[in-house]
Write an enzyme that holds these catalytic residues in place. Structure first.
Site, PDB file in Angstrom:
ATOM      1  N   TYR A 142       0.821  -1.214   0.000  1.00  0.00           N
ATOM      2  CA  TYR A 142       0.000   0.000   0.000  1.00  0.00           C
ATOM      3  C   TYR A 142       0.858   1.268   0.000  1.00  0.00           C
ATOM      4  CZ  TYR A 142      -4.725  -1.849   0.722  1.00  0.00           C
ATOM      5  OH  TYR A 142      -5.944  -2.442   0.564  1.00  0.00           O
ATOM      6  N   LYS A 192       3.275 -15.215   1.871  1.00  0.00           N
ATOM      7  CA  LYS A 192       3.612 -16.141   0.799  1.00  0.00           C
ATOM      8  C   LYS A 192       5.143 -16.269   0.735  1.00  0.00           C
ATOM      9  CE  LYS A 192       1.459 -16.797  -3.075  1.00  0.00           C
ATOM     10  NZ  LYS A 192       1.124 -18.252  -3.069  1.00  0.00           N
ATOM     11  N   ASP A 225      -2.690 -18.000   0.412  1.00  0.00           N
ATOM     12  CA  ASP A 225      -3.708 -18.601  -0.465  1.00  0.00           C
ATOM     13  C   ASP A 225      -4.329 -19.829   0.200  1.00  0.00           C
ATOM     14  OD1 ASP A 225      -1.259 -19.933  -0.735  1.00  0.00           O
ATOM     15  OD2 ASP A 225      -1.502 -20.345  -2.868  1.00  0.00           O
ATOM     16  N   ASP A 249      -6.321  -7.172   3.740  1.00  0.00           N
ATOM     17  CA  ASP A 249      -7.467  -6.538   3.090  1.00  0.00           C
ATOM     18  C   ASP A 249      -8.368  -7.614   2.483  1.00  0.00           C
ATOM     19  OD1 ASP A 249      -9.026  -4.404   2.031  1.00  0.00           O
ATOM     20  OD2 ASP A 249      -8.016  -4.648   0.096  1.00  0.00           O
ATOM     21  N   ASP A 253     -12.135  -9.310   4.134  1.00  0.00           N
ATOM     22  CA  ASP A 253     -13.422  -9.302   3.425  1.00  0.00           C
ATOM     23  C   ASP A 253     -13.986 -10.713   3.354  1.00  0.00           C
ATOM     24  OD1 ASP A 253     -13.389  -6.578   2.937  1.00  0.00           O
ATOM     25  OD2 ASP A 253     -13.973  -6.794   0.832  1.00  0.00           O
TER      26      ASP A 253
HETATM   27  C1  IPM Z   1     -10.476  -1.383   3.747  1.00  0.00           C
HETATM   28  C2  IPM Z   1     -10.730  -0.733   2.432  1.00  0.00           C
HETATM   29  C3  IPM Z   1      -9.602   0.247   2.165  1.00  0.00           C
HETATM   30  C4  IPM Z   1      -8.334  -0.550   1.979  1.00  0.00           C
HETATM   31  C5  IPM Z   1      -9.823   1.229   1.009  1.00  0.00           C
HETATM   32  C6  IPM Z   1     -11.122   1.986   1.152  1.00  0.00           C
HETATM   33  C7  IPM Z   1      -8.676   2.181   0.885  1.00  0.00           C
HETATM   34  O1  IPM Z   1     -10.874  -1.690   1.435  1.00  0.00           O
HETATM   35  O2  IPM Z   1     -10.386  -0.669   4.756  1.00  0.00           O
HETATM   36  O3  IPM Z   1     -10.399  -2.616   3.791  1.00  0.00           O
HETATM   37  O4  IPM Z   1      -8.045  -1.047   0.882  1.00  0.00           O
HETATM   38  O5  IPM Z   1      -7.611  -0.688   2.957  1.00  0.00           O
HETATM   39 MG    MG Z   2     -10.914  -3.685   2.163  1.00  0.00          MG
END
Ligand code: IPM
Ligand code: MG
Length: 368
Positions: A142, A192, A225, A249, A253
């Site tokens: 990032y 990884k 993975d 990230d 999710d």
């Molecule tokens: C998160 C989001 C952020 C990220 C974006 C909005 C910059 O996806 O907080 O997970 O990628 O970190």
């Molecule tokens: Mg995210």
């Protein structure tokens, strides 16, 4: 002593709607539990760009640095899709994370009993699930340099750099081990190392911190993975997962969706302790700004409410009050209250954002 300060950055889309419910809850704590905060509101993301031409002004950045904790709603929306990269709403959030040095991002994925049917996985795979992903938040791909879109010969090349120092890895590993000691005492570290040197170093450093400081905690390593696969196969094998910024990230999710709804999940981003002993901290829901439903009173405020519960626990040493708020949320769900995101295929009648907030307050009242 003066009351602790809270900077509220509601942001874009559904951010202001869900934050309005959190404000009711903050007021409840002031009235009923004598837990008072100095609140100030400011802009972040697209709304800050509209007002000031930048997603985060230096003044707001300074306020965030000085606050005892920051609560953030959400940033972004289609209106800002074509803005220059440097002023996109997300840059405001990334600047807060980086400049406050919030290196440990705690993302719990907890499956509420009342919602186990919402998961796309079988109920017995997710019922009772309670894992904590600790995502490194201030480094890795990032932020690594060099980055950019360059021209090489007659074509362009896009470059981002995965970069981790030993100390960056060690400090987030310590956060994970500390948390594990208060939970199931197990950490699984994901990288990884089979293809990335940064992954080899990650694995080595996590192991070293473990051996020298946390040998009482059970540690395992997994390729990220394979970790994704194991998270969908049998997520209950995990307690705390520690991983880098990008894998974190993605995996958070994935873990969020195991629980049925992204609208339910809070997060805490923590940095080093300030002079008053509190960690630098920003709390925000895992979900985004959901522009498609913004302004309609449909959003689920629970993720944002639970983010405030995390603030009570991690910034203000109010674990019992955090428990009270989490139990109140569990109660309204058990009572059958559902916002639109929690409607199954058979439908039903969803409650509004503010009705959900009011129900949580009623459950808080009932807890006294
Ligand atoms: C998160 C989001 C952020 C990220 C974006 C909005 C910059 O996806 O907080 O997970 O990628 O970190
Ligand atoms: Mg995210």
């Amino acid at each position: 002593m003066s009351n602790p300060s809270l900077l509220i950055l509601a942001g874009d889309g559904i951010g202001p709607e869900v934050m309005a419910e959190v404000k009711k809850i903050i007021a409840w704590y002031g009235d009923k539990r004598a837990l008072r905060f100095e609140i100030s509101d400011d802009l972040v993301g697209g709304c800050a760009y509209d007002a000031h031409g930048t997603p985060l002004t230096d003044e707001t950045m300074a306020k965030a640095q000085a606050a005892d904790a920051v609560l953030l709603g959400a940033v972004g929306g289609p209106k800002y899709d074509n803005l220059d990269f440097s002023v996109k709403p997300e840059r405001g959030l990334l600047r807060l994370r980086k400049e406050m040095d919030l290196y440990a991002n705690l993302r719990p994925a907890q499956c509420f009993d009342a919602l186990a049917d919402f998961s796309s996985l079988k109920k017995d795979v997710v019922a009772g699930l309670d894992i904590m992903i600790v995502r490194e938040l201030t480094s890795g791909v990032y932020f690594g340099e060099p980055r950019g879109i360059f021209t090489e010969g007659n074509e362009r090349v896009g470059i981002n750099t995965q970069r981790y120092t030993e100390s960056e890895i060690a400090r987030v590993a310590r956060s994970a081990f500390e948390l594990a000691r208060k939970r199931g005492n197990k950490v699984c570290s994901m990288e990884k190392a089979n293809v990335m040197e940064s992954g080899i170093l990650w694995r080595e450093v996590v192991q070293k911190v473990h051996d020298e400081e946390y040998h009482d905690v059970q540690l395992s390593h997994m390729y990220a993975d394979a970790g994704a696969m194991q998270l969908t196969r049998w997520p209950k094998q995990f307690d705390v997962i520690v991983t880098d910024n990008l894998f974190g990230d993605l995996l958070s999710d994935l873990a969020a969706m195991l629980t049925g709804s992204l609208g339910m999940l809070p997060s805490a981003s923590l940095g080093a302790p300030m002079a008053n002993g509190r960690p630098k901290a920003l709390y925000e829901p895992v979900h985004g700004s959901a522009p498609d439903i913004a302004g309609q009173g449909k959003a689920n405020p629970i993720a944002c409410i639970l983010s405030f519960a995390m603030a009570l626990r991690y910034s203000f040493d109010q674990g019992a009050e955090a428990d009270r708020l989490e139990k109140a949320v569990e109660k309204v769900l058990a009572d059958g209250l559902r916002t639109a995101d929690l409607m199954g295929p058979e439908g039903g009648s969803p409650v509004s954002t503010s009705a959900m907030g009011d129900a949580v307050i009623a459950a808080l009242d009932a807890s006294l």
